[in-house]
Design a protein around this motif. Structure first.
Motif, PDB file in Angstrom:
ATOM      1  N   LEU A 131      12.459   4.344   9.554  1.00  0.00           N
ATOM      2  CA  LEU A 131      11.429   4.397   8.523  1.00  0.00           C
ATOM      3  C   LEU A 131      11.262   5.811   7.984  1.00  0.00           C
ATOM      4  N   LYS A 132      10.944   5.900   6.708  1.00  0.00           N
ATOM      5  CA  LYS A 132      10.588   7.178   6.121  1.00  0.00           C
ATOM      6  C   LYS A 132       9.247   7.651   6.686  1.00  0.00           C
ATOM      7  N   PRO A 133       8.972   8.948   6.662  1.00  0.00           N
ATOM      8  CA  PRO A 133       7.674   9.433   7.131  1.00  0.00           C
ATOM      9  C   PRO A 133       6.518   8.737   6.418  1.00  0.00           C
ATOM     10  N   GLY A 134       5.571   8.256   7.198  1.00  0.00           N
ATOM     11  CA  GLY A 134       4.400   7.586   6.655  1.00  0.00           C
ATOM     12  C   GLY A 134       4.600   6.131   6.291  1.00  0.00           C
ATOM     13  N   ALA A 135       5.815   5.601   6.457  1.00  0.00           N
ATOM     14  CA  ALA A 135       6.101   4.214   6.076  1.00  0.00           C
ATOM     15  C   ALA A 135       5.441   3.233   7.045  1.00  0.00           C
TER      16      ALA A 135
ATOM     17  N   GLY B 286       5.870   5.961  19.020  1.00  0.00           N
ATOM     18  CA  GLY B 286       5.680   7.052  18.076  1.00  0.00           C
ATOM     19  C   GLY B 286       4.927   6.704  16.817  1.00  0.00           C
ATOM     20  N   PHE B 287       4.386   5.478  16.734  1.00  0.00           N
ATOM     21  CA  PHE B 287       3.646   5.093  15.536  1.00  0.00           C
ATOM     22  C   PHE B 287       2.225   5.646  15.562  1.00  0.00           C
TER      23      PHE B 287
ATOM     24  N   PHE C 161      13.943   3.473   5.433  1.00  0.00           N
ATOM     25  CA  PHE C 161      13.325   2.348   4.736  1.00  0.00           C
ATOM     26  C   PHE C 161      11.887   2.711   4.376  1.00  0.00           C
ATOM     27  N   ASP C 162      11.399   2.092   3.309  1.00  0.00           N
ATOM     28  CA  ASP C 162      10.025   2.345   2.868  1.00  0.00           C
ATOM     29  C   ASP C 162       9.004   1.516   3.629  1.00  0.00           C
ATOM     30  N   GLY C 163       9.457   0.517   4.365  1.00  0.00           N
ATOM     31  CA  GLY C 163       8.567  -0.326   5.158  1.00  0.00           C
ATOM     32  C   GLY C 163       9.390  -1.284   5.989  1.00  0.00           C
TER      33      GLY C 163
ATOM     34  N   GLU D 133       0.821  -1.203   0.000  1.00  0.00           N
ATOM     35  CA  GLU D 133       0.000   0.000   0.000  1.00  0.00           C
ATOM     36  C   GLU D 133       0.863   1.266   0.000  1.00  0.00           C
ATOM     37  N   ARG D 134       2.044   1.178   0.614  1.00  0.00           N
ATOM     38  CA  ARG D 134       2.911   2.360   0.736  1.00  0.00           C
ATOM     39  C   ARG D 134       4.300   2.167   0.123  1.00  0.00           C
ATOM     40  N   VAL D 135       4.791   0.929   0.077  1.00  0.00           N
ATOM     41  CA  VAL D 135       6.151   0.682  -0.409  1.00  0.00           C
ATOM     42  C   VAL D 135       6.151   0.710  -1.932  1.00  0.00           C
ATOM     43  N   PRO D 136       6.981   1.548  -2.552  1.00  0.00           N
ATOM     44  CA  PRO D 136       7.018   1.610  -4.021  1.00  0.00           C
ATOM     45  C   PRO D 136       7.602   0.345  -4.631  1.00  0.00           C
TER      46      PRO D 136
END
Length: 228
Positions: free
Chosen positions: A135-139, A203-204, A107-109, A37-40
């Motif tokens: 993790l990257k923001p929103g990952a 922090g999630f 990381f993307d996820g 859903e989020r990882v390219p």
């Protein structure tokens, strides 16, 4: 976790999870879908507790473009992961150690499956916070492990359900009963409410339950869109 350094236990590892974890292969399938859903397509995914390589193989097969980093404290389990991956191993970096060993780059996820129940609450919180930091923001982060009510009566009921599933999957009853006695005595088990609280304390955001199978629960959480 000491058994993960025993060669015979390591060799048997790949046979066990499907008999002990309801929906084991579907858990990997769902995890890959949630990550996607989020990882390219060419994203980087951190897999903590990757020994054995079963989820690494599932992710590599589902997403040919992902770059995977698998971390585990057991050199023997990482060797098993390499063997399990076969020709896919060229797309996966394997690293011996814990979360603090992982590169501190974005990381993307990330995933941490069937691992956190080995850690006491303070160490879980540290691990989750360090995962978020990488993790990257929103990952997304996907976690799944033993998590069920911890009053004496409820704990006994759920552990016996876990044993019943194992027996129905071909595990000897005496072995299943010894296993739940060991879990009760040795694992620092938490309730689902405590697990969610730790994810939030680390922090999630947007912590969502996606998997519930007897004693096991799984959540997807996201790093904040604005770094903290």
């Amino acid at each position: 976790m000491s058994s993960f350094s025993d060669p015979q236990s390591v060799a048997r590892y790949s046979e066990g999870p499907a008999k002990l974890v309801p929906g084991f292969h579907a858990l990997h399938q769902m995890t890959a879908l949630l990550l996607a859903e989020r990882v390219p397509e060419a994203g980087r995914v951190l897999v903590l507790g990757a020994g054995g390589g079963l989820e690494l193989k599932a992710f590599a097969e589902a997403q040919p473009g992902w770059r995977l980093l698998g971390i585990d404290p057991s050199a023997q389990m990482l060797q098993l992961a390499k063997d399990t991956l076969g020709p896919l191993a060229s797309r996966v970096e394997l690293l011996e150690g814990y979360i603090d060993t992982a590169p501190a780059t974005g990381f993307d996820g990330a995933t941490c499956l069937l691992t956190l129940h080995f850690l006491p609450a303070e160490q879980r919180l540290h691990t989750l916070a360090e995962l978020k930091r990488r993790l990257k923001p929103g990952a997304p982060l996907i976690v799944a492990h033993h998590s069920f009510p911890q009053t004496r009566e409820e704990k006994s009921r759920w552990l016996h359900r876990y044993a019943a599933f194992a027996v129905s999957s071909g595990i000897a009853r005496d072995d299943a009963m010894r296993a739940i006695d060991a879990m009760d005595a040795r694992l620092p088990l938490l309730s689902p409410e405590q697990d969610v609280a730790l994810l939030r304390e680390a922090g999630f955001e947007t912590v969502e339950l996606f998997y519930a199978a007897f004693t096991f629960k799984g959540w997807i959480a996201h790093a904040p869109l604005q770094p903290t």
